[in-house]
Scaffold this motif. Structure first.
Motif, mmCIF file in Angstrom:
data_model
loop_
_atom_site.group_PDB
_atom_site.id
_atom_site.type_symbol
_atom_site.label_atom_id
_atom_site.label_comp_id
_atom_site.label_asym_id
_atom_site.label_seq_id
_atom_site.Cartn_x
_atom_site.Cartn_y
_atom_site.Cartn_z
ATOM 1 N N TRP A 292 0.846 -1.186 0.000
ATOM 2 C CA TRP A 292 0.000 0.000 0.000
ATOM 3 C C TRP A 292 0.885 1.241 0.000
ATOM 4 O O TRP A 292 2.111 1.134 0.149
ATOM 5 N N GLN B 66 1.430 3.100 2.307
ATOM 6 C CA GLN B 66 2.173 3.116 3.568
ATOM 7 C C GLN B 66 3.454 2.293 3.484
ATOM 8 O O GLN B 66 4.336 2.411 4.332
ATOM 9 N N ASP B 67 3.564 1.435 2.459
ATOM 10 C CA ASP B 67 4.743 0.583 2.297
ATOM 11 C C ASP B 67 5.734 1.173 1.302
ATOM 12 O O ASP B 67 6.439 0.446 0.607
ATOM 13 N N ALA C 184 -2.832 -2.230 9.252
ATOM 14 C CA ALA C 184 -2.649 -0.791 9.426
ATOM 15 C C ALA C 184 -3.965 -0.201 9.919
ATOM 16 O O ALA C 184 -5.053 -0.597 9.487
ATOM 17 N N ASP D 211 -6.002 3.504 11.038
ATOM 18 C CA ASP D 211 -6.029 4.962 10.965
ATOM 19 C C ASP D 211 -7.263 5.462 11.715
ATOM 20 O O ASP D 211 -8.370 4.952 11.514
ATOM 21 N N LYS E 290 -3.651 -6.011 5.363
ATOM 22 C CA LYS E 290 -2.585 -6.133 4.377
ATOM 23 C C LYS E 290 -2.306 -7.579 3.962
ATOM 24 O O LYS E 290 -1.502 -7.813 3.069
ATOM 25 N N GLU F 269 -2.956 2.681 17.964
ATOM 26 C CA GLU F 269 -3.006 3.962 17.258
ATOM 27 C C GLU F 269 -3.430 5.055 18.244
ATOM 28 O O GLU F 269 -4.564 5.054 18.736
#
Length: 477
Positions: free
Chosen positions: A88, A90-91, A369, A371, A399, A470
């Motif tokens: 993604w 984020q990676d 992940a 959020d 993921k 988070e």
């Protein structure tokens, strides 16, 4: 001041460069490079190597993994699927490591063996050879192609040209469909494209890459290697005297010139002639049209076609092979090639480090992940029973490639009430978004802003517990 500058007699070399042609047309019959076919071990190896990469390119997007396309770089969904790995945005660091590893692998190979990437693995070279193969089969060998282009248009020439360009267009279209199939489901792409029901963006992409393939491999050819590709320009920064490159042994080849085949090698040497008979075959088989006898040139792609051509001539003349060979400048000057040297070791060490970081990033990668997005309409609100409530939107990104069930909890807030789903199921490679709210008695709050933590936890099919925390804020007043 009486010393004279030594002068060395150098045999003039005929440079095989395309002329401007009538009217300055780059691709008329006078200016084109007509590459001659060659046979030999390097040519066989290059074709075999090229076919392997071509087969991988054509087959990979058709491979299925867990019922889905194994390799799918979905730009619209911002999701890259590579078998069991889903990347993604984020990676981004993982993608960066992949590019860095590729770059240093290229630097290492170039320092050791010159521009072999261009000669053996570059897609441009592979597709040019495919197009040249069709050209030879339909229009004939080099001499016939030159005569065909020079004569006026007639029925035979029209048929041959039509067949050649039809084959080129077919290859370009299949190439474009396969390439776009890496970015959109390839099965549906083929069906929708040929039934004229594909999306406008997919159709545009296929046609765009088909035109690029047709133009690059059919017309531009060596121009891509000599003028457009930046690799030709900065490769010299990686070369040194011990780099293996395609080179001509001038000490052995000069003085060049024709001679009867009946003369022995010793008789030729007695006449002051070298082994080069000046047949120009090394020039005719070169895909970039250079004369390797002029020395190291940035246009050379290290394909070794001139080596096979020259070795064939040496066999016929009864001379030793290797007048043109993969060798180093150090060896040609009479020295010994040093394979292990500081520059090569440095590139190798950096390459190992980057590969290690890439593997470590993959191994330690968390397949989850989370959020947290606060409600922007109100910082907080008071419920009917006097509690202070904050509203959030939680996004859970799975993921992995399997469906997972996640539990959601809150830490750092005393005696809270949770409104919303505390257990959610998310399919592999998908994002689940849901609104939730957290409320507590205002007497439990010591500050206006309280640091809290959302915890999302799951257990994988292997029994591993994956937890992501988070942080966010709980606001009052």
């Amino acid at each position: 001041m009486n010393e004279q500058i030594p002068v060395k007699n150098v045999t003039p070399v005929k440079v095989h460069k395309p002329s401007s042609g009538d009217g300055g047309k780059r691709h008329d019959s006078r200016s084109r490079i007509y590459v001659r076919a060659v046979q030999g071990p390097l040519e066989t190896f290059r074709r075999f190597f090229g076919l392997i990469f071509l087969a991988l390119f054509a087959v990979i997007p058709w491979i299925q993994y867990n019922g889905k396309q194994a390799v799918l770089l979905d730009i619209v969904e911002q999701r890259f699927t590579i078998f069991g790995l889903t990347l993604w945005p984020q990676d981004l660091t993982l993608l960066a490591y992949i590019f860095i590893v590729s770059a240093f692998a290229l630097f290492f190979v170039t320092t050791f063996a010159g521009r072999v990437w261009c000669g053996f693995m570059c897609p441009q070279t592979t597709w040019v050879y495919i197009y040249t193969w069709f050209e030879e089969k339909i229009e004939g060998p080099r001499n016939k192609r030159i005569k065909l282009d020079a004569r006026p248009m007639d029925a035979d020439k029209f048929i041959r040209k039509t067949l050649k360009h039809t084959a080129w267009v077919a290859v370009a279209l299949l190439t474009a469909l396969t390439f776009v199939g890496y970015f959109t489901p390839i099965g549906a792409l083929f069906i929708n494209f040929f039934t004229f029901s594909t999306s406008s963006w997919a159709a545009f992409s296929v046609l765009f890459f088909a035109v690029c393939t047709y133009a690059n491999a059919g017309y531009m050819r060596e121009i891509m290697c000599t003028h457009i590709c930046p690799y030709a320009r900065f490769q010299s920064a990686m070369f040194d005297k011990d780099t293996f490159t395609v080179s001509y042994d001038a000490h052995r080849g000069e003085q060049r010139g024709p001679r009867p085949r009946k003369l022995s090698h010793e008789q030729v040497q007695e006449k002051g002639l070298g082994d080069c008979i000046d047949c120009n075959l090394c020039v005719q088989v070169c895909p970039t049209g250079i004369d390797i006898r002029n020395g190291l040139q940035y246009e050379c792609i290290n394909c070794g076609a001139c080596i096979d051509a020259c070795n064939g001539v040496m066999d016929k003349m009864g001379y030793p092979k290797g007048l043109i060979s993969f060798t180093s400048e150090e060896r040609l000057s009479g020295g010994t090639t040093h394979i292990i040297r500081p520059k090569l070791i440095g590139y190798f060490i950096v390459l190992l480090i980057m590969v290690g970081l890439l593997i470590a990033d993959i191994v330690t990668r968390i397949p989850l992940a989370v959020d947290i997005i606060r409600d922007r309409n109100a910082l907080y609100r008071e419920t009917n029973d006097g509690l202070i409530e904050n509203v959030y939107t939680i996004k859970v990104l799975n993921k992995s490639q399997t469906t997972q069930t996640y539990t959601i909890s809150v830490e750092g807030l005393p005696e809270y009430r949770f409104y919303g789903e505390q257990e959610v199921t998310v399919k592999g490679g998908e994002v689940f978004s849901t609104p939730i709210s957290v409320a507590t008695d205002p007497y439990n709050l010591e500050d206006v802003v309280t640091e809290i933590m959302f915890t999302v936890q799951t257990t994988t099919i292997d029994g591993d517990v994956v937890t992501v925390n988070e942080p966010t804020k709980f606001i009052y007043r």
